[in-house]
Motif scaffolding. Structure first.
Motif, PDB file in Angstrom:
ATOM      1  N   CYS A  32       0.963  -1.334   0.015  1.00 24.52           N
ATOM      2  CA  CYS A  32      -0.011  -0.140  -0.074  1.00 24.52           C
ATOM      3  C   CYS A  32       0.754   1.239   0.302  1.00 24.52           C
ATOM      4  CB  CYS A  32      -0.976   0.060   1.182  1.00 24.52           C
ATOM      5  SG  CYS A  32      -2.044   1.397   1.307  1.00 24.52           S
ATOM      6  N   CYS A  35      -0.362   3.622   3.448  1.00 20.14           N
ATOM      7  CA  CYS A  35      -0.027   3.336   4.797  1.00 20.14           C
ATOM      8  C   CYS A  35       1.144   2.390   5.134  1.00 20.14           C
ATOM      9  CB  CYS A  35      -1.276   2.481   5.532  1.00 20.14           C
ATOM     10  SG  CYS A  35      -1.736   0.732   4.782  1.00 20.14           S
ATOM     11  N   CYS A  57      -7.155  -1.557   0.372  1.00 17.59           N
ATOM     12  CA  CYS A  57      -6.024  -1.813   1.477  1.00 17.59           C
ATOM     13  C   CYS A  57      -6.901  -2.388   2.662  1.00 17.59           C
ATOM     14  CB  CYS A  57      -5.101  -0.628   1.515  1.00 17.59           C
ATOM     15  SG  CYS A  57      -4.218  -0.821   3.170  1.00 17.59           S
ATOM     16  N   CYS A  60      -6.102   0.868   5.236  1.00 13.56           N
ATOM     17  CA  CYS A  60      -6.542   2.245   5.077  1.00 13.56           C
ATOM     18  C   CYS A  60      -7.473   2.423   3.982  1.00 13.56           C
ATOM     19  CB  CYS A  60      -5.220   2.777   4.828  1.00 13.56           C
ATOM     20  SG  CYS A  60      -4.584   2.965   3.296  1.00 13.56           S
ATOM     21  N   TYR A  62      -7.172   2.292   1.011  1.00 10.36           N
ATOM     22  CA  TYR A  62      -6.430   3.261  -0.390  1.00 10.36           C
ATOM     23  C   TYR A  62      -7.058   1.954  -1.592  1.00 10.36           C
ATOM     24  CZ  TYR A  62      -3.115   4.594  -3.759  1.00 10.36           C
ATOM     25  OH  TYR A  62      -2.518   5.023  -5.118  1.00 10.36           O
TER      26      TYR A  62
HETATM   27 ZN   LIG Z   1      -2.988   0.999   3.167  1.00  9.97          ZN
END
Ligand SMILES: [Zn+2]
Lengths: 90, 202
Positions: A32, A35, A57, A60, A62
């Motif tokens: 990722c 993060c 992700c 987080c 993403y």
């Molecule tokens: Zn992440």
């Protein structure tokens, strides 16, 4: 993102991704950029399948990839940007 | 939908009208399916803002209270999802985009709508003007739930519902048409349900 129960796990990407990739796709490693967490595609959280599959992700949220299946094509975008690739599947 | 047979003869005319209101390739539903492309953002109204940014970088931001102080409309519209369901006579409450765009000076012709959670979608600016697009915060008499895009979402009912960005946070006015979250992976740039503009090339 553990409070969200509406996602599937990344193993559901195996079918549509194997239509366009010759390797076992969900074992692929991913990191990722937001993060720093890393893992396999199978560990991503996947939303959809309609109107498309969005894998995010697990740490987080993403956007790792988006995949849209059409009758004769699969669209694949890696990351959160607007660059995508359209594969012919039929 | 109630089966037509259960309607009294007097209601058959209305049933026909509903058929006329169904775009090609769609089926009517009474439920309100939730499609998600990520975890549902939970945005508190006291931290909520809505920002319109022009192509020159000028911006104007409304807080929740400032948005609620604008003229409110009760809106009844049919909505059409690209996954083929349509829902008639949905009731919303919110503020016309004409109000937000009234004093905005711009030469832009396109808009990128942005959302809490990262979603984006692109539209022509003209489609947000003329009383056909809103920022809505109420659904069916209640505060709009997070699952359906609350605290506030865009409502552009004349286009497929993916254009009605949930959890809307702002509009970025642009000179060029830039594809959004779904548009960049094969969905149609404009998305008119009456012309079945589902995919790229439709
Ligand atoms: Zn992440």
């Amino acid at each position: 993102m553990t409070d969200d129960l509406t996602h599937m796990d990344g193993n559901c990407l195996a079918g549509p991704l194997s239509e366009i990739l010759a390797v076992e796709p969900t074992a692929a490693w991913w990191r990722c950029p937001q993060c720093g967490r890393s893992g396999t595609l199978a560990q991503l959280h996947v939303y959809g399948p309609e109107p498309g599959m969005t894998a995010v992700c697990p740490g987080c949220a993403y956007i790792a990839l988006r995949l849209v299946k059409e009758e004769d094509h699969v669209w694949l975008a890696l990351g959160s940007g607007t660059s995508a690739v359209r594969f012919r599947t039929a | 939908m109630r089966p037509v047979g259960s309607l009294s003869p007097g209601f058959r005319g209305r049933a026909r009208t509903l058929t006329d209101r169904l775009p090609p390739g769609q089926y009517p539903t009474e439920s309100f399916p939730v499609l998600s492309a990520g975890p549902t953002p939970h945005v508190a109204t006291d931290g909520w803002t809505f920002t319109v940014t022009t192509e020159t970088g000028d911006s104007r931001t409304w807080t929740w209270q400032q948005m609620m102080d604008l003229p409110q409309e009760d809106i009844v519209q049919d909505i059409h999802c690209v996954t083929r369901w349509s829902k008639f006579d949905t009731h919303w409450r919110g503020v016309s985009l004409d109000v937000f765009l009234e004093d905005v000076e711009t030469a832009a012709t396109y808009v990128k709508a942005t959302s809490y959670g990262g979603y984006t979608t692109n539209l022509p600016l003209a489609d947000l003007r003329g009383g056909k697009a809103w920022i809505v915060h109420g659904y069916d008499g209640f505060a709009l739930s997070p699952e359906h895009g609350g605290p506030a979402r865009l409502l552009v009912p004349h286009l497929y519902l993916w254009k009605s960005a949930k959890w809307v946070s702002g509009l970025r006015l642009t000179r060029e048409d830039e594809p959004g979250f779904w548009e960049s992976v094969g969905y149609h740039n404009y998305g008119d349900p009456w012309r079945e503009q589902r995919n790229w090339g439709d």
